[in-house]
Design an enzyme around this catalytic site. Structure first.
Site, PDB file in Angstrom:
ATOM      1  N   HIS A   1      -1.579  -9.095 -15.541  1.00 57.01           N
ATOM      2  CA  HIS A   1      -2.267  -8.010 -14.846  1.00 57.01           C
ATOM      3  C   HIS A   1      -2.175  -6.732 -15.672  1.00 57.01           C
ATOM      4  O   HIS A   1      -1.129  -6.445 -16.260  1.00 57.01           O
ATOM      5  CB  HIS A   1      -1.641  -7.761 -13.469  1.00 57.01           C
ATOM      6  CG  HIS A   1      -2.314  -8.516 -12.364  1.00 57.01           C
ATOM      7  ND1 HIS A   1      -1.662  -9.427 -11.564  1.00 57.01           N
ATOM      8  CD2 HIS A   1      -3.606  -8.478 -11.925  1.00 57.01           C
ATOM      9  CE1 HIS A   1      -2.514  -9.919 -10.680  1.00 57.01           C
ATOM     10  NE2 HIS A   1      -3.699  -9.370 -10.879  1.00 57.01           N
TER      11      HIS A   1
ATOM     12  N   CYS B   1      -7.180 -13.539  -8.922  1.00 54.52           N
ATOM     13  CA  CYS B   1      -6.251 -13.570 -10.059  1.00 54.52           C
ATOM     14  C   CYS B   1      -5.258 -14.712  -9.893  1.00 54.52           C
ATOM     15  O   CYS B   1      -5.052 -15.521 -10.806  1.00 54.52           O
ATOM     16  CB  CYS B   1      -5.522 -12.232 -10.184  1.00 54.52           C
ATOM     17  SG  CYS B   1      -6.595 -10.870 -10.701  1.00 54.52           S
TER      18      CYS B   1
ATOM     19  N   GLU C   1       2.558 -12.234 -15.184  1.00 55.32           N
ATOM     20  CA  GLU C   1       2.938 -12.831 -13.910  1.00 55.32           C
ATOM     21  C   GLU C   1       3.863 -14.031 -14.117  1.00 55.32           C
ATOM     22  O   GLU C   1       3.672 -14.815 -15.033  1.00 55.32           O
ATOM     23  CB  GLU C   1       1.693 -13.275 -13.145  1.00 55.32           C
ATOM     24  CG  GLU C   1       0.783 -12.134 -12.732  1.00 55.32           C
ATOM     25  CD  GLU C   1       1.405 -11.196 -11.711  1.00 55.32           C
ATOM     26  OE1 GLU C   1       2.410 -11.594 -11.078  1.00 55.32           O
ATOM     27  OE2 GLU C   1       0.888 -10.082 -11.552  1.00 55.32           O
TER      28      GLU C   1
END
Length: 201
Positions: free
Chosen positions: A165, A142, A80
């Site tokens: 992820h 998350c 991310e």
């Protein structure tokens, strides 16, 4: 030896399996370069999860934080790029939900990952593992953990942090019946490659 805090999550929502748990447990105690991995599993709970995470940060004082999360339905390992100061979306495992709520009242709007996400993706692709940078960690737990990890890193010198992820495992894909999956071995090996890239910098 420096400490690398590696976190995953327990099963949540309609997912009876969370492959991040197995990865974190498998890598607990492993050594990558100058870093020893401390692997821990967090609760999918908007109150308990962040509290557990902050306690780990205070106790371990990691030099690196890599958090893992399941994104059932994706096909690629996805580091991310950014975490935003919002919690929203589905209920947690205790039935609690938020709408347009800040993670930290008055906190920074967003934090960018300080992990080498481009080199991680390149390394994975070169090894034959599908990977891409994701530009949204969502607004669920998350994103919450990524934000807290980067906030800690921002307040602490010489700490790098970020979030990855991962797709479902074959076991979860079979249980769900409608999502793609990777073998557990490939998921583990892919995260090992990511950690190898992280400790180079």
């Amino acid at each position: 030896m420096k400490k690398l805090l590696l976190t995953g999550f327990e099963p949540f929502l309609t997912n009876p399996i969370n492959p991040t748990m197995d990865i974190v447990k498998a890598l607990d105690g492993e050594v990558f370069g100058e870093y020893e991995v401390i692997g821990r599993v967090l609760s999918v709970d908007f109150t308990k999860g962040p509290e557990q995470f902050k306690t780990l940060l205070a106790d371990i004082k990691p030099a690196m934080i890599v958090s893992l999360g399941l994104a059932a339905g994706i096909t690629k390992i996805s580091p991310e790029r950014v975490a935003i100061n919002i919690k929203d979306g589905e209920k947690d495992n205790n039935g609690v939900t938020f709408e347009d709520a800040p993670i930290v009242e008055g906190g920074e709007v967003a934090y960018f990952s300080t992990l080498p996400i481009r080199s991680m993706v390149n390394r994975l692709n070169e090894a034959g593992y599908p990977a891409t940078i994701s530009n949204s960690a969502g607004t669920y737990l998350c994103n919450n953990m990524m934000y807290e990890g980067l906030r800690y890193a921002n307040l602490t010198q010489n700490v790098v942090a970020g979030f990855i992820h991962i797709p479902a495992s074959f076991e979860l894909a079979i249980a769900n019946g409608r999502i793609p999956g990777w073998s557990s071995r490939d998921l583990l090996n892919a995260i090992k490659l990511c950690l190898e890239e992280c400790v180079k910098n």
